[in-house]
Design a protein around this motif. Structure first.
Motif, PDB file in Angstrom:
ATOM      1  N   SER A  86      33.447 114.845 -15.573  1.00 22.42           N
ATOM      2  CA  SER A  86      33.788 116.717 -14.915  1.00 22.42           C
ATOM      3  C   SER A  86      33.019 116.464 -13.990  1.00 22.42           C
ATOM      4  CB  SER A  86      33.670 117.520 -15.456  1.00 22.42           C
ATOM      5  OG  SER A  86      32.564 117.852 -16.849  1.00 22.42           O
ATOM      6  N   ASP A  87      31.340 115.832 -14.116  1.00 23.06           N
ATOM      7  CA  ASP A  87      29.756 116.081 -13.237  1.00 23.06           C
ATOM      8  C   ASP A  87      30.740 115.373 -11.573  1.00 23.06           C
ATOM      9  OD1 ASP A  87      28.584 117.692 -14.982  1.00 23.06           O
ATOM     10  OD2 ASP A  87      27.563 116.217 -15.705  1.00 23.06           O
ATOM     11  N   GLU A  88      31.726 114.204 -11.909  1.00 27.84           N
ATOM     12  CA  GLU A  88      31.940 113.693 -10.614  1.00 27.84           C
ATOM     13  C   GLU A  88      32.433 114.010 -10.041  1.00 27.84           C
ATOM     14  OE1 GLU A  88      30.120 110.282  -9.833  1.00 27.84           O
ATOM     15  OE2 GLU A  88      28.789 111.145 -11.896  1.00 27.84           O
ATOM     16  N   ARG A  89      32.877 113.912  -9.064  1.00 25.02           N
ATOM     17  CA  ARG A  89      33.869 114.006  -8.062  1.00 25.02           C
ATOM     18  C   ARG A  89      35.120 112.730  -7.700  1.00 25.02           C
ATOM     19  NH1 ARG A  89      32.877 117.533  -9.456  1.00 25.02           N
ATOM     20  NH2 ARG A  89      31.427 120.087  -9.753  1.00 25.02           N
ATOM     21  N   THR A  90      34.593 111.739  -7.283  1.00 30.85           N
ATOM     22  CA  THR A  90      35.692 110.806  -6.721  1.00 30.85           C
ATOM     23  C   THR A  90      35.931 110.307  -8.085  1.00 30.85           C
ATOM     24  OG1 THR A  90      33.795 109.270  -7.261  1.00 30.85           O
ATOM     25  CG2 THR A  90      33.765 110.345  -4.788  1.00 30.85           C
ATOM     26  N   HIS A  91      37.302 109.200  -8.486  1.00 31.11           N
ATOM     27  CA  HIS A  91      38.063 109.024  -9.526  1.00 31.11           C
ATOM     28  C   HIS A  91      37.134 107.641  -9.948  1.00 31.11           C
ATOM     29  CE1 HIS A  91      40.983 110.815  -7.980  1.00 31.11           C
ATOM     30  NE2 HIS A  91      41.167 110.763  -9.338  1.00 31.11           N
ATOM     31  N   HIS A  92      36.515 106.884  -8.158  1.00 34.49           N
ATOM     32  CA  HIS A  92      35.476 105.851  -9.016  1.00 34.49           C
ATOM     33  C   HIS A  92      33.802 106.515  -9.988  1.00 34.49           C
ATOM     34  CE1 HIS A  92      36.800 102.209  -7.152  1.00 34.49           C
ATOM     35  NE2 HIS A  92      36.806 102.976  -6.069  1.00 34.49           N
ATOM     36  N   GLY A  93      34.121 107.655  -9.890  1.00 39.30           N
ATOM     37  CA  GLY A  93      32.353 107.951 -10.162  1.00 39.30           C
ATOM     38  C   GLY A  93      32.647 108.379 -11.628  1.00 39.30           C
ATOM     39  N   LYS A  94      34.570 108.870 -11.756  1.00 39.82           N
ATOM     40  CA  LYS A  94      34.422 109.649 -13.221  1.00 39.82           C
ATOM     41  C   LYS A  94      34.575 107.899 -14.096  1.00 39.82           C
ATOM     42  CE  LYS A  94      37.213 113.882 -11.807  1.00 39.82           C
ATOM     43  NZ  LYS A  94      36.335 115.171 -12.442  1.00 39.82           N
ATOM     44  N   LEU A  95      35.985 107.083 -13.909  1.00 42.67           N
ATOM     45  CA  LEU A  95      35.499 105.745 -13.851  1.00 42.67           C
ATOM     46  C   LEU A  95      34.519 105.292 -14.521  1.00 42.67           C
ATOM     47  CD1 LEU A  95      37.467 103.731 -15.660  1.00 42.67           C
ATOM     48  CD2 LEU A  95      37.731 102.748 -12.938  1.00 42.67           C
ATOM     49  N   LEU A 144      42.081 107.777 -20.037  1.00 45.47           N
ATOM     50  CA  LEU A 144      41.582 106.364 -19.612  1.00 45.47           C
ATOM     51  C   LEU A 144      43.124 105.777 -18.245  1.00 45.47           C
ATOM     52  CD1 LEU A 144      39.801 104.116 -18.136  1.00 45.47           C
ATOM     53  CD2 LEU A 144      40.296 102.958 -20.231  1.00 45.47           C
ATOM     54  N   THR A 145      44.380 105.792 -19.168  1.00 49.77           N
ATOM     55  CA  THR A 145      45.371 105.593 -18.425  1.00 49.77           C
ATOM     56  C   THR A 145      45.169 106.394 -16.664  1.00 49.77           C
ATOM     57  OG1 THR A 145      46.275 104.058 -20.221  1.00 49.77           O
ATOM     58  CG2 THR A 145      47.389 104.792 -18.592  1.00 49.77           C
ATOM     59  N   ASP A 146      45.396 107.842 -17.361  1.00 49.28           N
ATOM     60  CA  ASP A 146      46.032 109.083 -16.416  1.00 49.28           C
ATOM     61  C   ASP A 146      44.643 109.653 -15.533  1.00 49.28           C
ATOM     62  OD1 ASP A 146      47.720 109.571 -18.054  1.00 49.28           O
ATOM     63  OD2 ASP A 146      46.602 111.094 -18.864  1.00 49.28           O
ATOM     64  N   LEU A 147      43.541 108.817 -15.987  1.00 52.65           N
ATOM     65  CA  LEU A 147      42.561 108.308 -14.626  1.00 52.65           C
ATOM     66  C   LEU A 147      42.484 107.453 -13.393  1.00 52.65           C
ATOM     67  CD1 LEU A 147      39.760 109.347 -13.543  1.00 52.65           C
ATOM     68  CD2 LEU A 147      38.683 108.218 -15.069  1.00 52.65           C
ATOM     69  N   LEU A 148      43.220 106.243 -14.401  1.00 48.67           N
ATOM     70  CA  LEU A 148      43.619 105.284 -13.457  1.00 48.67           C
ATOM     71  C   LEU A 148      44.417 105.423 -12.691  1.00 48.67           C
ATOM     72  CD1 LEU A 148      43.039 102.286 -16.190  1.00 48.67           C
ATOM     73  CD2 LEU A 148      41.569 102.514 -13.892  1.00 48.67           C
ATOM     74  N   GLN A 149      45.743 106.111 -13.062  1.00 48.88           N
ATOM     75  CA  GLN A 149      46.896 106.434 -12.505  1.00 48.88           C
ATOM     76  C   GLN A 149      46.508 106.950 -11.206  1.00 48.88           C
ATOM     77  OE1 GLN A 149      49.972 104.863 -12.567  1.00 48.88           O
ATOM     78  NE2 GLN A 149      50.283 105.740 -10.557  1.00 48.88           N
ATOM     79  N   GLN A 150      45.452 107.993 -11.262  1.00 47.58           N
ATOM     80  CA  GLN A 150      45.445 109.974 -10.618  1.00 47.58           C
ATOM     81  C   GLN A 150      44.689 108.446  -9.064  1.00 47.58           C
ATOM     82  OE1 GLN A 150      43.368 112.033 -12.487  1.00 47.58           O
ATOM     83  NE2 GLN A 150      45.340 112.705 -14.062  1.00 47.58           N
ATOM     84  N   GLY A 151      43.738 107.982  -9.514  1.00 45.87           N
ATOM     85  CA  GLY A 151      42.698 106.931  -8.562  1.00 45.87           C
ATOM     86  C   GLY A 151      43.622 106.101  -7.662  1.00 45.87           C
ATOM     87  N   ASP A 153      46.758 106.820  -7.097  1.00 46.74           N
ATOM     88  CA  ASP A 153      47.260 107.930  -6.363  1.00 46.74           C
ATOM     89  C   ASP A 153      46.469 108.060  -5.031  1.00 46.74           C
ATOM     90  OD1 ASP A 153      50.136 107.266  -8.354  1.00 46.74           O
ATOM     91  OD2 ASP A 153      49.193 109.156  -8.894  1.00 46.74           O
ATOM     92  N   ALA A 154      45.139 108.210  -5.707  1.00 42.14           N
ATOM     93  CA  ALA A 154      44.504 108.678  -4.469  1.00 42.14           C
ATOM     94  C   ALA A 154      44.224 107.257  -3.585  1.00 42.14           C
ATOM     95  CB  ALA A 154      43.528 109.513  -4.951  1.00 42.14           C
ATOM     96  N   GLY A 155      44.745 106.656  -3.465  1.00 37.63           N
ATOM     97  CA  GLY A 155      44.518 105.290  -3.290  1.00 37.63           C
ATOM     98  C   GLY A 155      42.718 105.100  -2.820  1.00 37.63           C
ATOM     99  N   GLU A 156      42.319 105.490  -4.626  1.00 41.88           N
ATOM    100  CA  GLU A 156      40.606 104.634  -4.227  1.00 41.88           C
ATOM    101  C   GLU A 156      40.091 103.324  -5.478  1.00 41.88           C
ATOM    102  OE1 GLU A 156      37.588 107.292  -6.650  1.00 41.88           O
ATOM    103  OE2 GLU A 156      39.008 108.779  -5.491  1.00 41.88           O
ATOM    104  N   PHE A 157      41.616 103.094  -5.827  1.00 36.16           N
ATOM    105  CA  PHE A 157      41.575 102.044  -6.764  1.00 36.16           C
ATOM    106  C   PHE A 157      43.122 101.558  -6.647  1.00 36.16           C
ATOM    107  CE2 PHE A 157      40.181 103.970 -10.281  1.00 36.16           C
ATOM    108  CZ  PHE A 157      39.400 104.703 -10.242  1.00 36.16           C
TER     109      PHE A 157
END
Length: 206
Positions: A86-95, A144-151, A153-157
């Motif tokens: 929750s302290d991270e703002r990007t999906h890379h940071g959250k991963l 983890l699967t949800d986080l990766l999918q969100q990333g 969809d956001a174009g980060e991954f």
């Protein structure tokens, strides 16, 4: 004079407190003695109860008790990881936070970690039945699967299959921790950095 509702609330609070006490004692017993020696008698002694009957009063048997132990540990780990993410703002940071929190948890919660390993071993050795839902919870990679999918969809991954990627990442984490816990002491901070860097490169969108 206190009414029935007030008495019921006090009784419920007391029962919940006693259950929590028993669960904590079971966690400590599993971590210290292993699942083969985690009898109601040992757990009762650890909890400083007058008899094993107090455990039987709150739990129908080992499957229910160890299910509650696993749920308690997994909830603690989940809150630990979610707080970091929750302290991270990007999906890379959250991963990255997801990966590093797995290694940090074993350092900050060694007793919980050892107890959960004992439950996993117990399930795999088929020493006790009725823990199917616990096994599914322990092996779940839904978060983890949800986080990766969100990333994605956001174009980060730049991944094509979130589930397969999640299983690969979780498998790497679990294998490193398994080696660490099997008396092959490893520098978990270094492992976290190396794995985070590797995963970041693998999932990066090109």
């Amino acid at each position: 004079m206190m009414g029935r509702q007030g008495k019921a609330q006090i009784r419920t609070f007391t029962q919940n407190a006693r259950r929590a006490q028993i669960v904590e004692a079971a966690i400590e017993t599993l971590a210290e003695s292993g699942y083969r020696k985690a009898s109601f008698s040992r757990i009762s002694q650890q909890a400083e109860l007058s008899s094993t009957g107090m455990i039987s009063y709150h739990f129908s048997g080992k499957p229910e008790l160890f299910s509650e132990v696993a749920r308690t540990i997994l909830d603690t780990a989940q809150k630990f990881t979610t707080s970091r993410m929750s302290d991270e703002r990007t999906h890379h940071g959250k991963l990255s936070a997801y990966i590093t929190s797995a290694f940090d948890f074993i350092t900050t919660h060694p007793v919980h970690t050892r107890a959960l390993i004992e439950i996993v071993t117990m399930i795999r050795d088929r020493q006790i039945s009725g823990l199917d839902s616990v096994e599914r919870s322990i092996t779940s990679v839904d978060q983890l699967t949800d986080l990766l999918q969100q990333g994605r969809d956001a174009g980060e991954f730049g991944i094509t299959d979130s589930l397969t990627t999640a299983l690969a990442i979780r498998g790497a984490i679990d294998e490193i921790l398994r080696h660490h816990l099997s008396r092959t002491t490893m520098d978990l901070n270094r492992c976290a950095r190396e794995l985070t860097t590797m995963v970041d490169r693998c999932v990066k969108s090109v």
